[in-house]
Design an enzyme around this catalytic site. Sequence first.
Site, PDB file in Angstrom:
ATOM      1  N   ASP A   1       0.810  -1.225   0.000  1.00  0.00           N
ATOM      2  CA  ASP A   1       0.000   0.000   0.000  1.00  0.00           C
ATOM      3  C   ASP A   1       0.843   1.275   0.000  1.00  0.00           C
ATOM      4  O   ASP A   1       0.438   2.305   0.543  1.00  0.00           O
ATOM      5  CB  ASP A   1      -0.968   0.010   1.209  1.00  0.00           C
TER       6      ASP A   1
ATOM      7  N   LYS B   1       1.844   2.016  -5.153  1.00  0.00           N
ATOM      8  CA  LYS B   1       2.357   1.420  -6.410  1.00  0.00           C
ATOM      9  C   LYS B   1       1.403   1.687  -7.566  1.00  0.00           C
ATOM     10  O   LYS B   1       1.836   1.858  -8.703  1.00  0.00           O
ATOM     11  CB  LYS B   1       2.536  -0.098  -6.232  1.00  0.00           C
TER      12      LYS B   1
ATOM     13  N   GLY C   1      -4.618  -4.221  -3.720  1.00  0.00           N
ATOM     14  CA  GLY C   1      -5.579  -3.148  -3.963  1.00  0.00           C
ATOM     15  C   GLY C   1      -4.768  -1.936  -4.351  1.00  0.00           C
ATOM     16  O   GLY C   1      -4.084  -1.351  -3.513  1.00  0.00           O
ATOM     17  N   HIS C   2      -4.771  -1.609  -5.640  1.00  0.00           N
ATOM     18  CA  HIS C   2      -3.962  -0.494  -6.120  1.00  0.00           C
ATOM     19  C   HIS C   2      -4.881   0.662  -6.524  1.00  0.00           C
ATOM     20  O   HIS C   2      -5.773   0.483  -7.353  1.00  0.00           O
ATOM     21  CB  HIS C   2      -3.107  -0.929  -7.319  1.00  0.00           C
TER      22      HIS C   2
ATOM     23  N   GLN D   1       1.776  -6.397  -3.472  1.00  0.00           N
ATOM     24  CA  GLN D   1       2.382  -6.576  -2.144  1.00  0.00           C
ATOM     25  C   GLN D   1       3.732  -5.832  -2.056  1.00  0.00           C
ATOM     26  O   GLN D   1       3.883  -4.818  -2.694  1.00  0.00           O
ATOM     27  CB  GLN D   1       2.522  -8.064  -1.780  1.00  0.00           C
TER      28      GLN D   1
ATOM     29  N   ARG E   1      -9.749  -3.015   6.060  1.00  0.00           N
ATOM     30  CA  ARG E   1      -9.202  -3.074   7.416  1.00  0.00           C
ATOM     31  C   ARG E   1      -8.380  -1.822   7.721  1.00  0.00           C
ATOM     32  O   ARG E   1      -7.681  -1.313   6.831  1.00  0.00           O
ATOM     33  CB  ARG E   1      -8.273  -4.290   7.565  1.00  0.00           C
TER      34      ARG E   1
ATOM     35  N   LYS F   1       3.246  10.176  -0.223  1.00  0.00           N
ATOM     36  CA  LYS F   1       2.506  10.667   0.947  1.00  0.00           C
ATOM     37  C   LYS F   1       3.301  11.604   1.852  1.00  0.00           C
ATOM     38  O   LYS F   1       3.053  11.656   3.062  1.00  0.00           O
ATOM     39  CB  LYS F   1       1.943   9.481   1.744  1.00  0.00           C
TER      40      LYS F   1
HETATM   41  P1  GDP Z   1      -0.712   0.329  -3.524  1.00  0.00           P
HETATM   42  O1  GDP Z   1      -1.350  -0.924  -3.060  1.00  0.00           O
HETATM   43  O2  GDP Z   1       0.755   0.347  -3.312  1.00  0.00           O
HETATM   44  O3  GDP Z   1      -1.075   0.689  -4.933  1.00  0.00           O
HETATM   45  O4  GDP Z   1      -1.306   1.499  -2.599  1.00  0.00           O
HETATM   46  P2  GDP Z   1      -2.843   1.680  -2.160  1.00  0.00           P
HETATM   47  O5  GDP Z   1      -3.627   2.175  -3.307  1.00  0.00           O
HETATM   48  O6  GDP Z   1      -3.314   0.474  -1.445  1.00  0.00           O
HETATM   49  O7  GDP Z   1      -2.703   2.783  -1.034  1.00  0.00           O
HETATM   50  C1  GDP Z   1      -2.106   4.012  -1.290  1.00  0.00           C
HETATM   51  C2  GDP Z   1      -3.113   5.124  -0.954  1.00  0.00           C
HETATM   52  O8  GDP Z   1      -2.423   6.359  -0.903  1.00  0.00           O
HETATM   53  C3  GDP Z   1      -4.182   5.310  -2.011  1.00  0.00           C
HETATM   54  O9  GDP Z   1      -5.362   5.753  -1.391  1.00  0.00           O
HETATM   55  C4  GDP Z   1      -3.607   6.405  -2.909  1.00  0.00           C
HETATM   56  O10 GDP Z   1      -4.611   7.137  -3.606  1.00  0.00           O
HETATM   57  C5  GDP Z   1      -2.903   7.262  -1.897  1.00  0.00           C
HETATM   58  N1  GDP Z   1      -1.713   7.981  -2.366  1.00  0.00           N
HETATM   59  C6  GDP Z   1      -0.729   7.557  -3.209  1.00  0.00           C
HETATM   60  N2  GDP Z   1       0.256   8.488  -3.269  1.00  0.00           N
HETATM   61  C7  GDP Z   1      -0.113   9.500  -2.450  1.00  0.00           C
HETATM   62  C8  GDP Z   1       0.508  10.718  -2.043  1.00  0.00           C
HETATM   63  O11 GDP Z   1       1.613  11.066  -2.459  1.00  0.00           O
HETATM   64  N3  GDP Z   1      -0.180  11.496  -1.137  1.00  0.00           N
HETATM   65  C9  GDP Z   1      -1.398  11.132  -0.639  1.00  0.00           C
HETATM   66  N4  GDP Z   1      -1.987  11.951   0.241  1.00  0.00           N
HETATM   67  N5  GDP Z   1      -2.004   9.986  -0.989  1.00  0.00           N
HETATM   68  C10 GDP Z   1      -1.359   9.175  -1.867  1.00  0.00           C
HETATM   69  P1  IMO Z   2      -0.918  -4.219  -2.267  1.00  0.00           P
HETATM   70  O1  IMO Z   2      -0.515  -4.740  -3.603  1.00  0.00           O
HETATM   71  C1  IMO Z   2      -0.877  -4.790   2.066  1.00  0.00           C
HETATM   72  C2  IMO Z   2      -0.957  -8.928   3.500  1.00  0.00           C
HETATM   73  C3  IMO Z   2      -2.196  -9.405   4.240  1.00  0.00           C
HETATM   74  C4  IMO Z   2      -1.585 -10.428   5.169  1.00  0.00           C
HETATM   75  C5  IMO Z   2      -0.490 -11.056   4.323  1.00  0.00           C
HETATM   76  C6  IMO Z   2      -0.878 -12.367   3.669  1.00  0.00           C
HETATM   77  O2  IMO Z   2      -2.186  -3.454  -2.255  1.00  0.00           O
HETATM   78  O3  IMO Z   2       0.220  -3.508  -1.616  1.00  0.00           O
HETATM   79  P2  IMO Z   2      -2.448 -13.022   1.637  1.00  0.00           P
HETATM   80  O4  IMO Z   2      -3.918 -12.796   1.418  1.00  0.00           O
HETATM   81  O5  IMO Z   2      -1.582 -12.404   0.584  1.00  0.00           O
HETATM   82  O6  IMO Z   2      -2.095 -14.443   1.886  1.00  0.00           O
HETATM   83  O7  IMO Z   2      -2.127 -12.257   3.024  1.00  0.00           O
HETATM   84  O8  IMO Z   2      -0.181 -10.093   3.319  1.00  0.00           O
HETATM   85  N1  IMO Z   2      -1.207  -8.360   2.169  1.00  0.00           N
HETATM   86  C7  IMO Z   2      -1.133  -7.043   1.882  1.00  0.00           C
HETATM   87  N2  IMO Z   2      -0.908  -5.987   2.675  1.00  0.00           N
HETATM   88  N3  IMO Z   2      -1.019  -4.611   0.742  1.00  0.00           N
HETATM   89  C8  IMO Z   2      -1.215  -5.668  -0.075  1.00  0.00           C
HETATM   90  O9  IMO Z   2      -1.232  -5.557  -1.424  1.00  0.00           O
HETATM   91  C9  IMO Z   2      -1.323  -6.961   0.484  1.00  0.00           C
HETATM   92  N4  IMO Z   2      -1.530  -8.199  -0.014  1.00  0.00           N
HETATM   93  C10 IMO Z   2      -1.445  -9.039   1.016  1.00  0.00           C
HETATM   94  O10 IMO Z   2      -2.819  -8.356   4.929  1.00  0.00           O
HETATM   95  O11 IMO Z   2      -0.963  -9.775   6.251  1.00  0.00           O
HETATM   96 MG    MG Z   3      -2.834  -1.586  -1.773  1.00  0.00          MG
END
Ligand code: GDP
Ligand code: IMO
Ligand code: MG
Length: 427
Positions: free
Chosen positions: A13, A16, A40-41, A222, A301, A329
Amino acid sequence: MPAVIVLGAQWGDEGKGKATDQLGQRTDVVVKFNGGNNAGHTVVIDGEKYALHLLPAGILSKGVTPVIGNGVVVDLEVLFEELEAMTSRGVDVSRLLISANAHIIPSYNRLVDRAVEKSLGERQIGTTGRGIGPTYADKMNRIGIRIQDLFDPSILGQKVRSALKSKNLTLTAMGLDPVDPDTVIEELLSYADRVRPMVVDVSLLVNNALDEGKTVLFEGGQATMLDIDHGTYPFVTSSNPTAGGALTGSGVGPTRIDAVVGVAKAYTTRVGEGPFPTELTDEVGRALRQKGGEFGVTTGRPRRCGWFDAVVVRHATRVNGLTDICLTKLDVLTGYETIPVCVAYEVDGVRTEEMPLDQSGFHHAVPVYENLPGWEEDITGVRSFEDLPANARAYVTRLEELSRCAISSIGVGPGREATIVRTPILD
Ligand code: GDP
Ligand code: IMO
Ligand code: MG
């Protein structure tokens, strides 16, 4: 820079999705190389938010060929739901391609995932419950079902039946009902005609694209600390989200890669169980979660929050051979008088700058903090490094030193445009 890997440098998270989307605008092919719908991207374009799970975030960039590599595990129900959801929002998904060698997450593996978690009790991993672990386990056990099996009903039947022999023993031992192979076979076959036109040899496709001088981006799900080999085992996912996983998960050799980009938050978050040395379990952590909107895209979560851990990111620099870091961020850290950064750990009274050799050392690691001065100014509109407040620049420069890798871009908001590019990764 025709071949670029984008991966997570912390516990996931990191942003990416946004990084991939940005680079994706200058890219021809985006290949997802590991994980599945545990990811979840998020991408925000003109204020519109898109959450991608199984599909590569590159699908949102015009002209890009999105590809699901052999290293990904595919839940077909989720795939078609996501394709439909994207189509209804006007996204062109017609170019999506899938590796013939990618493994399918059969519905029974979701049951196994949840049953295993339940049986672990207090030692549970906190998985996403999507059947990821059991599907990679089946792959290694050589009882997995692959995309190509959908096109030969007799082979598919044999494979499902033999996999269910052992699975049903596990399920019944855990108090669940056995699964009927015919139902599973019928369900899988119902997808065959829709999947067939998307199926390709991803290795051939990617290598040909590179030979033609095209730009290919490898999008990781991940992150490094969730890597089955290099993360906080057993509190990890079941794939290799690190740079090596991009190679095996798509069928390219290391000599073809030009850049490895680690995406890192300006602080740290983690979802699920497992050690997290800089975690803030108090009001400061709760406030950081609210400020950063730290709630899971996949499971909703609340994410555990803590300060930037340079030991973790240095580890990511090393195991991935990072050439660049996309720091995200930074805007969330506005308003702190001082910002602690973990520069080393103390393990049983001994200071270490590197990851402890064993997991138990990591569980007991006490962060050694350096307090950096914060800034008050709103930085969300800043687009050049020089225009950042001096303390924000000093914060970035210190993280860069501690991480032993250049910070090429800095995120100051969720939107596609909210980025300070210091050194472009792609022209
Ligand atoms: P990923 O799984 O690595 O793609 O990241 P996620 O989408 O799960 O979580 C990143 C969160 O941070 C998302 O809600 C994005 O929209 C947000 N985000 C990404 N870059 C920035 C940033 O530079 N600043 C802020 N405030 N939010 C960001
Ligand atoms: P993105 O791509 C954050 C975590 C789960 C759990 C562990 C194993 O959005 O960064 P799994 O279902 O893969 O067997 O769970 O890995 N986990 C993540 N945490 N971002 C993710 O993906 C994750 N994908 C799995 O919460 O701790
Ligand atoms: Mg994510």
